[in-house]
Every structure is written in C-alpha cells, then in structure tokens.
Write a protein that holds these residues in place. Sequence first.
Motif, PDB file in Angstrom:
ATOM      1  N   ALA A  53     -34.830  29.319 -62.503  1.00 30.31           N
ATOM      2  CA  ALA A  53     -35.177  30.657 -62.148  1.00 30.31           C
ATOM      3  C   ALA A  53     -36.835  30.067 -61.328  1.00 30.31           C
ATOM      4  N   PHE A  54     -37.612  30.535 -60.535  1.00 30.29           N
ATOM      5  CA  PHE A  54     -38.285  30.136 -60.077  1.00 30.29           C
ATOM      6  C   PHE A  54     -40.006  31.131 -60.703  1.00 30.29           C
ATOM      7  N   ALA A  55     -40.563  30.934 -60.930  1.00 30.75           N
ATOM      8  CA  ALA A  55     -42.034  31.529 -61.364  1.00 30.75           C
ATOM      9  C   ALA A  55     -43.762  30.388 -60.222  1.00 30.75           C
ATOM     10  N   ASP A  56     -44.115  31.855 -60.380  1.00 34.36           N
ATOM     11  CA  ASP A  56     -46.105  31.218 -60.067  1.00 34.36           C
ATOM     12  C   ASP A  56     -45.902  31.015 -58.777  1.00 34.36           C
ATOM     13  N   GLY A  57     -45.078  31.273 -57.328  1.00 34.07           N
ATOM     14  CA  GLY A  57     -44.877  31.419 -56.251  1.00 34.07           C
ATOM     15  C   GLY A  57     -44.197  30.405 -55.515  1.00 34.07           C
ATOM     16  N   GLY A  58     -43.116  29.543 -56.911  1.00 36.95           N
ATOM     17  CA  GLY A  58     -42.770  27.956 -56.475  1.00 36.95           C
ATOM     18  C   GLY A  58     -43.455  27.706 -57.294  1.00 36.95           C
ATOM     19  N   TYR A  59     -44.045  27.135 -57.714  1.00 38.35           N
ATOM     20  CA  TYR A  59     -45.022  25.872 -58.685  1.00 38.35           C
ATOM     21  C   TYR A  59     -43.971  26.066 -59.936  1.00 38.35           C
ATOM     22  N   LYS A  82     -34.090  19.320 -46.009  1.00 38.20           N
ATOM     23  CA  LYS A  82     -32.418  19.138 -47.097  1.00 38.20           C
ATOM     24  C   LYS A  82     -32.394  17.801 -47.353  1.00 38.20           C
ATOM     25  N   GLN A  83     -33.218  17.682 -47.182  1.00 33.06           N
ATOM     26  CA  GLN A  83     -33.101  15.669 -48.415  1.00 33.06           C
ATOM     27  C   GLN A  83     -33.594  16.443 -49.849  1.00 33.06           C
ATOM     28  N   LEU A  84     -32.957  15.360 -50.429  1.00 38.71           N
ATOM     29  CA  LEU A  84     -33.213  14.896 -52.302  1.00 38.71           C
ATOM     30  C   LEU A  84     -34.513  14.789 -52.193  1.00 38.71           C
ATOM     31  N   ILE A  85     -35.685  15.496 -52.905  1.00 38.20           N
ATOM     32  CA  ILE A  85     -36.699  14.842 -53.180  1.00 38.20           C
ATOM     33  C   ILE A  85     -36.982  14.846 -54.549  1.00 38.20           C
ATOM     34  N   GLY A  86     -36.034  15.519 -55.254  1.00 33.25           N
ATOM     35  CA  GLY A  86     -36.334  14.788 -57.095  1.00 33.25           C
ATOM     36  C   GLY A  86     -35.468  15.874 -57.362  1.00 33.25           C
ATOM     37  N   THR A  87     -35.407  15.080 -58.714  1.00 32.42           N
ATOM     38  CA  THR A  87     -34.630  15.660 -59.774  1.00 32.42           C
ATOM     39  C   THR A  87     -35.773  15.929 -61.131  1.00 32.42           C
ATOM     40  N   LEU A  88     -34.458  16.645 -62.263  1.00 35.37           N
ATOM     41  CA  LEU A  88     -35.413  17.603 -63.537  1.00 35.37           C
ATOM     42  C   LEU A  88     -34.183  17.468 -64.437  1.00 35.37           C
ATOM     43  N   LYS A  89     -34.191  16.653 -65.760  1.00 35.90           N
ATOM     44  CA  LYS A  89     -33.143  16.490 -66.909  1.00 35.90           C
ATOM     45  C   LYS A  89     -33.072  17.014 -67.942  1.00 35.90           C
ATOM     46  N   PRO A  93     -39.950  30.802 -53.562  1.00 36.27           N
ATOM     47  CA  PRO A  93     -40.500  32.170 -52.832  1.00 36.27           C
ATOM     48  C   PRO A  93     -41.777  31.421 -52.156  1.00 36.27           C
ATOM     49  N   ASP A  94     -41.822  29.748 -52.151  1.00 33.57           N
ATOM     50  CA  ASP A  94     -42.786  29.733 -51.058  1.00 33.57           C
ATOM     51  C   ASP A  94     -41.566  29.492 -49.454  1.00 33.57           C
ATOM     52  N   SER A  95     -40.725  29.517 -50.028  1.00 33.97           N
ATOM     53  CA  SER A  95     -39.501  28.646 -48.833  1.00 33.97           C
ATOM     54  C   SER A  95     -39.817  27.552 -48.505  1.00 33.97           C
ATOM     55  N   ARG A  96     -40.128  26.445 -50.250  1.00 28.64           N
ATOM     56  CA  ARG A  96     -39.740  24.892 -50.010  1.00 28.64           C
ATOM     57  C   ARG A  96     -39.252  24.064 -50.803  1.00 28.64           C
ATOM     58  N   THR A  97     -38.761  25.049 -51.302  1.00 30.45           N
ATOM     59  CA  THR A  97     -37.370  24.130 -52.633  1.00 30.45           C
ATOM     60  C   THR A  97     -36.409  24.631 -53.057  1.00 30.45           C
ATOM     61  N   ILE A  98     -35.167  23.702 -52.707  1.00 28.61           N
ATOM     62  CA  ILE A  98     -33.675  24.646 -53.090  1.00 28.61           C
ATOM     63  C   ILE A  98     -33.291  24.192 -54.322  1.00 28.61           C
ATOM     64  N   ALA A  99     -33.901  24.250 -55.045  1.00 28.06           N
ATOM     65  CA  ALA A  99     -33.180  24.012 -56.451  1.00 28.06           C
ATOM     66  C   ALA A  99     -31.263  23.954 -57.364  1.00 28.06           C
ATOM     67  N   PHE A 100     -30.392  23.076 -57.579  1.00 23.78           N
ATOM     68  CA  PHE A 100     -28.824  22.916 -57.037  1.00 23.78           C
ATOM     69  C   PHE A 100     -28.935  23.124 -58.874  1.00 23.78           C
ATOM     70  N   VAL A 101     -27.444  23.780 -59.690  1.00 25.25           N
ATOM     71  CA  VAL A 101     -27.829  22.935 -60.784  1.00 25.25           C
ATOM     72  C   VAL A 101     -26.563  21.755 -59.880  1.00 25.25           C
ATOM     73  N   LEU A 105     -33.587  19.200 -56.789  1.00 28.31           N
ATOM     74  CA  LEU A 105     -34.942  19.758 -55.574  1.00 28.31           C
ATOM     75  C   LEU A 105     -34.689  19.487 -54.290  1.00 28.31           C
ATOM     76  N   ILE A 106     -34.013  19.916 -53.617  1.00 27.37           N
ATOM     77  CA  ILE A 106     -33.726  19.973 -51.881  1.00 27.37           C
ATOM     78  C   ILE A 106     -34.987  20.315 -51.205  1.00 27.37           C
ATOM     79  N   SER A 107     -35.364  19.930 -50.050  1.00 25.20           N
ATOM     80  CA  SER A 107     -36.202  19.988 -49.311  1.00 25.20           C
ATOM     81  C   SER A 107     -35.695  20.904 -48.491  1.00 25.20           C
ATOM     82  N   ALA A 108     -36.248  22.274 -48.178  1.00 21.17           N
ATOM     83  CA  ALA A 108     -36.097  23.142 -47.260  1.00 21.17           C
ATOM     84  C   ALA A 108     -36.134  22.782 -45.883  1.00 21.17           C
ATOM     85  N   LYS A 109     -37.075  22.222 -45.465  1.00 21.49           N
ATOM     86  CA  LYS A 109     -37.058  21.661 -44.242  1.00 21.49           C
ATOM     87  C   LYS A 109     -36.509  20.598 -43.559  1.00 21.49           C
TER      88      LYS A 109
END
Length: 573
Positions: free
Chosen positions: A408-414, A392-399, A370-378, A386-390
């Motif tokens: 789905a995002f919650a708490d405003g994107g946090y 468009k580079q990979l900034i991290g991964t979750l496993k 919701p804060d337009s900062r992060t794009i999360a791809f499956v 985790l991609i930076s919306a600004k």
Amino acid sequence: MVSTEEVLLERPRAPGSGKMSLISQNAQKRRLEKSGADDGNDEGIGSPVAMDGEVGKGTKLKNHNKKKNKRTKVSKAQQNKEEEEMQQLESSLFGALYTPLEFGTEVGAAVAAPDKDAPLFFTDRSAADGVDDLPIYEEDLAHDGEEDEVVIKGRKPVWIDEEEERTEVDIVKVARLRKLRKEADEHVISGKEYEARLRGQHAKLNPFTGWADMDRKTIPGASDGESDDEGGVDDILQNNDELVVKDTVKLLPGMLEFSRLVDANIQDPSSGPINSVQFHRNGQLMLAAGLDKHLRFFQIDGKRNPKIQSIFIGDCPVLKASFLPDGSEVILSGRRKFFYSFDLVKAAVSKIGPLVGREEKSLESFEISPDSRTIAFVGNEGYILLISAKTKQLIGTLKMNGSVRSLAFADGGYQLLSSGGDGHVYHWDLGTRKCIHKAMDDGSLSGISLCTSRDSSLFATGSTSGIVNVYKRDDFLGGKRKPLKTIENLTTDVGEMKFNHDAQILAITSRKERNGMRLVHVPSFSVFQNWPGPRFSLHYPRCLDFSPGSGFLSVGHAGGKVLLYKLHHYQNA
C-alpha cells in the motif's frame, strides 16, 4: 378702349323704359351674381361682373381666416399656459407623475446646454431634504438588491402551529426515526426540529435537480412579477439550512442509508469470477475484469449502465486490473511472468515482460502509486519490484525478511507499506529505497492485506485469522504498537480492504465466506448493522471499490456480477 360703363349705357333698352342709373346698375350686378350662383351655370364666369364678385369674396375669406388663426393661437397659448400651471400644481402636490424630472432640471425650468466638464452623477437632495445623501448610479444601484432582500425577509408566515413548540418526539424509540439523529446520544427533539429534520431527510433521499440549484442567479431582464416570485422562492431555499445536504456532515453510526441499483455489468455479465472492479477518476467509467480473460468498461449511471468496450486477453486470466491514477492507462496482471498495459487514449494493448534479471513466475499482485509514477509488484522471496509507470522498466527492488503478501502506498507515492509472512509492517522511503520503520502487527501471524486512507493518516491490516487492525500512522511510526481498533467481524482470510474518500467508511471482505463483507463506521469503529441486509445477497465477494465521491459502491463476486449500491449520505459519484 371702351369702358365697362359705356358698354352698359349703350345696351338697347326696353320700350318705355328710362335711362338706367348707377343704383340700378349695382342692383343688376347683385342680381346677376345671385342668379349665377343659384342656377349653377357658367355663363357669368368670364364676365366682368363675376370677376369683380370673386375678388371681393376672396378678400373677405382671407381676412376671416386671419382673425380665426389669431384667435386659435391665442387660445392654444392660453391652454398651454393652463396645462403648464396644472402640471406645476400636481408636481408640487403629488410629485412629477406625468413629466418625470430630468437630471439637473426642474419642471418649468429651461434646459441648459450640456456642459462637458459636468460630473457624471450628482447628489439628489430633493427627496430626503439632504438626509442620507447618496450618489445616483453608485449607491442606489448597489443597494437595490439589499432593499429587495429586506422586504422578502420581512415576510411573516400566514399561520403558525403553536403545538409544534410544545410537542416532543422520541427519535430513538422508533427504529425508523433513528436516522434523524445528529448525535449518537440524542433522544428527544421538539416538533419543529422534527419537521425540519424530516425535510432534510427528504432532500437527502431526493437530490435537487439542475433548475433548483441554490447558486443560480435571477435572469436579467425579467419582469417585476417574475422577479418577485422567483426571489421569494430563492430566499426560502437559501435560508433554510436543514434543506441543504452537505458532504461535510458527519456520517452517523448504526444504520447506513443505501439502496441497491441495477448491476454495473448487467449488459455484459462475466462468465467467471470477478477479481477487479474500479472506478475511473471521473466517477462515470468503471472497469471489471476476471478469470474469463475479459476487460470490460461500463458507463455508470445507476439506471442502464451501458457497456462501452470489451477487450479479450487470450493468454492471461486477469487476477488484478487497475487504472493509473491519472486515468490514462489500465494495468492488467495474472499468474504469468508478464503483464499488460492498455492505453485508453490509443486503445492499444501492450505486453510487458518478463522482467530482465528477475525470475518471478507470477506478477499477479501489484499496487500503483497515487502520483502515477511507480508500480510496485509483489516478487519472490521477500522482494518488492519497482517498475516505472512511464517506461515499464525495472527501476529498483526492496527486500523484506519474510515473504511479501500485500502492499500500500502512502504520502502521495513517496512511501510504501508492506506486510507478509513475518507478521511485521514495513515502511519504505522510495527516495532512498530504505526501510524507515518496522513493527509487529498486533496479534497477527501473517499479514495478507493492507490499505491506507487517502490522506495517509490511517492504515488497516488484515490477517489470515480474519482480524483487522486499524492504526493511526503517525502513532505507529512513533512507536505506539496498539491499534486504534481491532475488528473481529470476519472469521476467515481477509481479502480486499478499502477506505472511502473521506475515511468515514472502511470496507473489508473475505472471499471464503458467503456475504463476507462488512462496512465499518471509522469514527466510532462500529459495523453498520443493516449491511448488506436480509433481502440482498453478496454471494462470495472478491473485490470492491468506492467511486471518487463515495456516491457509489461496487462489489464484484464469484458469480460474475458486479453489484452496485447508492450511498445516500454522499451526493457526488
């Protein structure tokens, strides 16, 4: 020098006449003057007799005019005095009708020179004998509107129907009157209340226009007649609360008031299934994208829905397209190693990817914070990219332990929620990139759909069996595993789900079922019975979206059309 008398004496006399006396001379003068005036000739003008006569006559006229002017002045002074006395008498009896009082003076009083140190206002005690002394220019002007309001509110209706109070109406017995209920268990209301609710229903179905705005002010400088008429209408509209429809009114279960509008993409239907529809944050712009490789923009007005622009993506059938929440870009993806970004300001398309260090063959599913900062791809094998919306580079991964199917995002994107093949729901803290909570989704073997409410207080999960569970997020994080409600109205794979802006409606879909879409009344967790109705067909719905104010609902189906509905409970798009 010879005098006049000598000349007259030496003039020849007629024969037989005696010496002319002074009396005869005077008589002769008068005869000459009279004859000269009667004849109208100019023979005697230059004569001594005529000159003497004119001098005498001018003296008499001058004296007469002086006397006349004197009498005129006396009469005028007397008339002015009488008028002044009459005005004083009238003022004492009826008030100053003809000569209004000036501030600081009375009728007949001398006007004093202005004093520089005099106050800007004074206390007028002449009208009320000192009672309720109010300073002019402050209290009087401040209370003018209040006096008018009291007069307006004091009006009584011309006729009152006494039968309205004695009449009772059963609004549950007749099906079309059930929408007038304010409470679910309400049955019988009075005739007066019935009339008021009918008026409110009419106002809800026919929203007011600009000139009937409740907050408009009276035009300054309007005439007395206009202000009285307009003030009366304004007062009626401002004091009848049943006529004003507010979004804060709770949505009642059972029957949903809606109407079918012109298709959102009627000016340019898609030749393939629609996979994504979404409203812009302004509520007027909507995108539609699908397998025909086109991204289309429409201006939604409910009547014509004109097309604004169409973009062809030659090498990517679109499986998902979404606005950034700030409204600046559109992210498009398909079953490809790359994705696209369309800049709405520059009208430029950018191709991003493949991602460095990753071997994903498909980036077809994603969510934007919701804060337009992060794009999360499956990603593959349980990875979340985790991609930076600004940049468009990979900034991290979750496993995750199992495969990832939905995000789905919650708490405003946090925070980020995820579910997948192991049937668990994960909560991630994006600041630390760690899982803060993990719990089993009740009765689910494989989670394929997730959505959260705008305030992140609720979230819903969908599974391959068609079961939808609705949870209160705080209770779920606190260890409570049982959902608030389990919805079993779908029997096939749950597709897209979405809460409206105030979380009173939850829309759920299934792509494998014809008319496979339900609208759930969240407070009661009951499905609206009249949706979609016998006259309307949803085909095979694949995507949906509510407008920012929930006034519109759009549904894209496999036939290439975007259906548009108006929800009458919500006034704003």
